[in-house]
Motif scaffolding. Sequence first.
Motif, mmCIF file in Angstrom:
data_model
loop_
_atom_site.group_PDB
_atom_site.id
_atom_site.type_symbol
_atom_site.label_atom_id
_atom_site.label_comp_id
_atom_site.label_asym_id
_atom_site.label_seq_id
_atom_site.Cartn_x
_atom_site.Cartn_y
_atom_site.Cartn_z
ATOM 1 N N SER A 158 22.273 -37.821 -43.201
ATOM 2 C CA SER A 158 21.701 -39.412 -43.135
ATOM 3 C C SER A 158 22.576 -39.941 -42.252
ATOM 4 O O SER A 158 23.766 -39.675 -42.050
ATOM 5 C CB SER A 158 21.554 -39.852 -44.335
ATOM 6 O OG SER A 158 22.624 -39.972 -45.089
ATOM 7 N N ARG A 159 22.018 -41.190 -41.480
ATOM 8 C CA ARG A 159 22.893 -42.132 -40.714
ATOM 9 C C ARG A 159 22.118 -43.467 -40.631
ATOM 10 O O ARG A 159 20.810 -43.310 -41.012
ATOM 11 C CB ARG A 159 23.130 -41.378 -39.180
ATOM 12 C CG ARG A 159 21.665 -41.412 -38.400
ATOM 13 C CD ARG A 159 22.138 -40.868 -37.056
ATOM 14 N NE ARG A 159 20.846 -40.717 -36.230
ATOM 15 C CZ ARG A 159 20.941 -40.239 -35.062
ATOM 16 N NH1 ARG A 159 21.980 -39.772 -34.467
ATOM 17 N NH2 ARG A 159 19.476 -40.419 -34.464
ATOM 18 N N GLU A 160 22.819 -44.571 -40.315
ATOM 19 C CA GLU A 160 22.322 -45.644 -40.103
ATOM 20 C C GLU A 160 21.687 -45.570 -38.754
ATOM 21 O O GLU A 160 21.868 -45.074 -37.910
ATOM 22 C CB GLU A 160 23.375 -46.582 -40.106
ATOM 23 C CG GLU A 160 24.161 -46.978 -41.396
ATOM 24 C CD GLU A 160 25.154 -48.123 -41.669
ATOM 25 O OE1 GLU A 160 25.772 -48.455 -40.499
ATOM 26 O OE2 GLU A 160 25.710 -48.168 -42.741
ATOM 27 N N CYS A 161 20.602 -46.559 -38.641
ATOM 28 C CA CYS A 161 19.848 -46.564 -37.502
ATOM 29 C C CYS A 161 19.342 -48.015 -37.256
ATOM 30 O O CYS A 161 19.397 -48.816 -38.102
ATOM 31 C CB CYS A 161 18.734 -45.509 -37.445
ATOM 32 S SG CYS A 161 17.595 -45.696 -38.740
ATOM 33 N N LYS A 162 18.962 -48.094 -35.972
ATOM 34 C CA LYS A 162 18.161 -49.426 -35.653
ATOM 35 C C LYS A 162 16.979 -49.267 -34.988
ATOM 36 O O LYS A 162 16.837 -48.590 -33.979
ATOM 37 C CB LYS A 162 19.377 -50.058 -34.814
ATOM 38 C CG LYS A 162 18.465 -51.414 -34.473
ATOM 39 C CD LYS A 162 19.456 -52.232 -33.662
ATOM 40 C CE LYS A 162 18.965 -54.048 -33.622
ATOM 41 N NZ LYS A 162 20.043 -54.690 -32.545
ATOM 42 N N LEU A 163 15.878 -49.793 -35.588
ATOM 43 C CA LEU A 163 14.385 -49.457 -34.845
ATOM 44 C C LEU A 163 14.288 -50.697 -34.067
ATOM 45 O O LEU A 163 14.129 -51.830 -34.545
ATOM 46 C CB LEU A 163 13.571 -49.486 -36.238
ATOM 47 C CG LEU A 163 12.173 -48.798 -35.721
ATOM 48 C CD1 LEU A 163 12.177 -47.687 -35.435
ATOM 49 C CD2 LEU A 163 11.143 -48.990 -37.129
ATOM 50 N N PRO A 164 14.203 -50.179 -32.797
ATOM 51 C CA PRO A 164 13.703 -51.553 -31.894
ATOM 52 C C PRO A 164 12.356 -52.319 -32.170
ATOM 53 O O PRO A 164 11.636 -51.542 -32.485
ATOM 54 C CB PRO A 164 13.846 -50.803 -30.613
ATOM 55 C CG PRO A 164 14.318 -49.522 -30.594
ATOM 56 C CD PRO A 164 14.002 -49.151 -32.272
ATOM 57 N N CYS A 165 12.567 -53.352 -32.002
ATOM 58 C CA CYS A 165 11.375 -54.438 -32.161
ATOM 59 C C CYS A 165 10.542 -54.120 -31.077
ATOM 60 O O CYS A 165 10.830 -53.599 -29.992
ATOM 61 C CB CYS A 165 11.672 -55.705 -32.254
ATOM 62 S SG CYS A 165 12.590 -55.897 -34.033
ATOM 63 N N PRO A 166 9.077 -54.629 -31.165
ATOM 64 C CA PRO A 166 8.543 -54.521 -30.108
ATOM 65 C C PRO A 166 8.886 -55.124 -28.874
ATOM 66 O O PRO A 166 9.445 -56.246 -29.063
ATOM 67 C CB PRO A 166 6.846 -54.996 -30.715
ATOM 68 C CG PRO A 166 6.860 -54.674 -32.077
ATOM 69 C CD PRO A 166 8.672 -54.908 -32.358
#
Length: 1369
Positions: free
Chosen positions: A904-912
Amino acid sequence: MKLLLLFYSFCQQEKLPMTVQSCVITKECQVSEWLEWSACSATCRDTASPTGTRARTRTIKQFPIGSEKECPELEEKEPCVSQGDGVALCATFCQQEKLPMTVQSCVITKECQVSEWLEWSACSATCRDTASPTGTRARTRTIKQFPIGSEKECPELEEKEPCVSQGDGVALCATYGWRTTEWTECRVDPLLSQQDKRRGNQTALCGGGVQTREVYCVQTNENLLAHLNTPKDREASKPVDSKLCTGPVPNTTQLCHIPCPIECEVSPWSAWGPCTYENCDDQQGKKGFKLRKRRITNEPTGGSGGTGNCPHLLEAIPCEEPSCYDWKAVRLGDCEPDNGKECGPGTQVQEVVCINSDGEEVDRQLCRDAIFPIPVACDAPCSKDCVLSTWSTWSSCSHTCSGKTTEGKQIRARSILAYAGEEGGIRCPNTSALQEVRSCNEHPCTVYHWQTGPWGQCIEDTSVSSFNTTTTWNGEASCSVGMQTRKVICVRVNVGQVGPKKCPESLRPETVRPCLLPCRKDCIMTPYSDWTPCPSSCREGDLGVRKQSRLRVIIQLPANGGRDCTDPLYEEKACEAPPVCQSYRWKTHKWRRCQLVPWSIQQDIPGAQEGCGPGRQARAITCRKQDGGQAGIHDCLRYAGPVPALTQACQIPCQDDCQFTSWSKFSSCNGDCGAVRTRKRTIVGKSKKKEKCKNSHLYPLIETQYCPCDKYNAQPVGNWSDCILPEGKVEVLLGMKIQGDIKECGQGYRYQAMACYDQNGRLVETSRCNSHGYIEEACIIPCPSDCKLSEWSNWSRCSKSCGSGVKVRSKWLREKPYNGGRPCPKLDHVNQVYEVVPCHSDCNQYIWVTEPWSVCKVTFVDMRDNCGEGVQTRKVRCMQNTADGPSEHVEDYLCDPEEMPLGSRECKLPCPEDCVISEWGPWTRCALPCNQSSFRQRSADPIRQPADEGRSCPNAVEKEPCNLNKNCYHYDYNVTDWSTCQLSEKAVCGNGIKTRMLDCVRSDGKSVDLKYCEEVGKMIRRRTVTQPFQGDGRPCPSLMEQSKPCPVKPCYQWQYGQWSPCQVQEAQCGEGTRTRNISCVVSDGSSDDFGKVVDEEFCADIEPTIDGSKKMVLEETCTQPCPGDCYLKDWSPWSLCQLTCVNGEDLGFGGIQVRSRAVIIQELENQHLCPEQMLETKSCDDGQCYEYKWMASAWKGSSRTVWCQRSDGVNVTGGCLVVSQPDADRSCNPPCSQPHSYCSETKACRCEEGYTEVMSSNSTLEQCTLIPVVVIPTMEDKRGDVKTSRAVHPTQPSSNPAGRGRTWFLQPFGPGKCAIDLNEKQEDPFGVFIINHHGTFVDAPEAAAISSASRKYGACHMHSSGGIHDEAT
């Protein structure tokens, strides 16, 4: 010959005496008149005889001069009787009638007289031996006078001495020497009786054995062997008597070794290759094969040799549409939108290379007939579109082939990198569209291979001419060429033999091969020896048939079809009967008349009577043959035993003696052994009237003796012997005497000597008692029983999953030794013995396999934008790696836990409308050697450009410094120690194999795959793409890096030798000097090759510099410490260059090297006079940043080992912070002696799980008591009204089964407070950290339930196990 003996000889002079001589005037002796008689000495009166004496004396008046007549007696005595009435009568004691004789006859002693020696006889030697005299000669003499009355025997009558025959006509003597036959074949079975006899049933034993040969004696004179025709005949000279050979006997046995066969070992199968023609040079039809191969990793030995013992190395699967060359996609290019747009549908061009069927890159022109891969359709996402990752690589195929029930499948997946905007963007596909499946390994599961049989016998090929000379092949002479054949069939796996067309004909193994025939060896035997001599002397009583024999010896056994040994090796025949031996005896003649002492001598003796009394008589003896014929005295002296007595005592009776008649003859015997016979005599004359003569004890008239008969009696003599076992049989096989098994135990016999006596108690031959001289009795020698161990267990798994480790197997004790059996090896406390051998594990046999990352799950989801920070997960599994890729899931412990990828890892889901970049590419490699001045980097590609120009894409390149043992490593080979000697499974002793392992060790001490070390010592060159291809242009080649090994060249340099010991002039200690030399050494230039000394001429062209200095220091002052002095040791080597670092970052102060001189204190009382330890530092610029951390072994009881380790894997002293040093001892004081208690890591006594501590007033543990269980209801239990909810924690899956309560343990802690002791914490709204027995965190409402429970049951104490224990109990 008669011997006459004269008793008295008076004139023994050899010449007459002188008749005149000088003289003196003779004066006779003159004496005075006798004086008066003295009184009678008797004090009593004896009427029978005077018992006293009286004496009178006279004196000398004139001594005699010149007269032979001596003076008369000066004293005279006579018997007397005391007279008078007052004298009493005397008592008488001596009742003899007459006085004993005081004289007797005797023999005048005569010594033995012999003649002079006769001449020497001729030398018995018929030849001349210069080395040593070999013959004898003799001379004799005769007896002239036998010894009479002398104890001194006659001297030897014969004398012998060694001699050498002289003269020109005498030939040299034959010389003799030992010869040996060929050694027999090496045999292991004779040693089995000394080893484990259970091995006797095994076949094809190997290892240490024994071979034998026969030794015989031959004549070795070359000139005497000239009549033999050929050198072979001359070598095979006939055997002679072994006694003729005097030198040391050659060994007849020796240890030997039968090489143990080495089993064939092969590599794992390669992956199945593409469908290809049998022969790419001859492409016929459309039939092809997929092939997989393996190679021989360990060539076999023994058996038929070669690869005949190996399994097949190639398997084939028929396939359609074969091709020899094909395009292979290397990578996909970037997605190029159509019509020059910035986003939208487009294509990706595949970069390809041309490969052959073995996967090797070849010239692109060879793939001209192959179908070129078409561009792949793709979508370049626009700013509001959904963004997907690139497809992952295809997984390994689920099956190696396809059949009715199996079908190979491969999977690949991709994930959502960013969701689409609300308006106008292309939406993300369903989950099912994020995964693709394709078929693989569609070929049927029908695998074929060629199977070969063993090579047949080598048969001579008459079409090939024989060799002119012999050739050596496999250590054996070869004389001709032959042919060998073997059977080759096509086999379908798991089915059996099929037609040959199913297997690729071009790969069919050969069925015929040439071979070399070893030369024939005929049987070679020596000629027969001479017949053994028949007895030349006469025969004494033995009537058995004597035989003579002859033998010959096989000196070369037949082999390779040579002529057999057919003739007998041993012959014998009967001897002619020898003459009967002549025997000799002494004959004695009648005794002569009894000779008395002359009366003239004995007449003055009281009681003497003339003509009677004791005397001596003599007799004559002669030598006769057994038949009565005359023989010489010397024959009887040699053969007839001792000489009979020549004289004896005799008696002529006097008138007063008792007189008897002569003894009559003995009466006859009736033949019974118990009978007796008698003889008689009678008293005659006046003796009849004498009382003494009637005394039968003094003068017996009858004599009795047993009749002679053949009655014998056996009687044991001495003690019993040891128990003696019967000897083993000696077998004669082709002239070789093979000793049978020599028994050391079992039934035997013990012996006691037996003597045979006749009826008169005289010792006779034991044969008369019908015995061979011994009494036999059966006995038992107990057999020794060796230590018996079990068979070896199976080998354990290799202790390391990567690199070199050890594997262990064991035996355990089944039976202890007794009666002197072979002792057990050293056993451990559980009576086991272990064998440990090195082993090597392929570092790639088990690998971690990861699935693609999941979609980034945002922690706080904004449903409108669907973006932000979150967590994404993926599955990580340990898989067994094969040539076809990861095959099956295995237990995680088989993979290296340190290399386990993150799940598992931290992530960042880009915004539209935000920029989206691809996954990070791999890190570039750090340049070696590792240095923080160099960096490595990785990059990502922008996939979706931001909608707003104000928004920029993040940096698509990451850099980090190359830190040793963090992201950069050095690699070195490491060779393990040699293992113990390992025997083959079929060997009992002999030569074995030691093994050692080659490891590649990373600079942090971790074993890695050997390929990392193979890259060391390579030259590398790289290139980059300066112009990517466009449109229909030719793609860039894929090879961006090339390497080749560095050439190994000898490096010569000057090097100091060792300092000599400190030499002090004319003293034991103090100031002195020491010296050293310089030498030329050669090395390969690597850091671990310290060089070897070579001749100085190799360094002749090199300027003499050492460590960059031209100044040679070959002599220096030194101090030899005196007893009790303190002194400094030599300087230590300079330490490694070390930088001043914090958290692995160089602070820029430069590097430092240190060396020191230690102080040696010999006497503690002189410590205050000792110098301080000396330190020197110097700056350096090639330093490294090191980190130090405490390491600890596993606890062993209450202790463990703690040490400090540097980040390069070196154990050091200092460097680690003392305040953070872990405990090496955790023993409790006082010790934890209560049942169910243990000493915790905090050195306090605690109770085992399920038990509660009862403490004393001084806070020490008193006892551990069992804890009752309390069930706390949850929301699922309808009886409770507690509301339960779980916090969102994406990285921690729930492990609590639905519908089940949680079990808690209540434990008293102390009044008025609840203490929580946790290893891992997560805050909840109540401000307290709580976990349940599953190890998961408890949310706030559940904690409230626990709090209410604690209020109900009292205060609580919760440990990291989640235990709450009931105080009421």
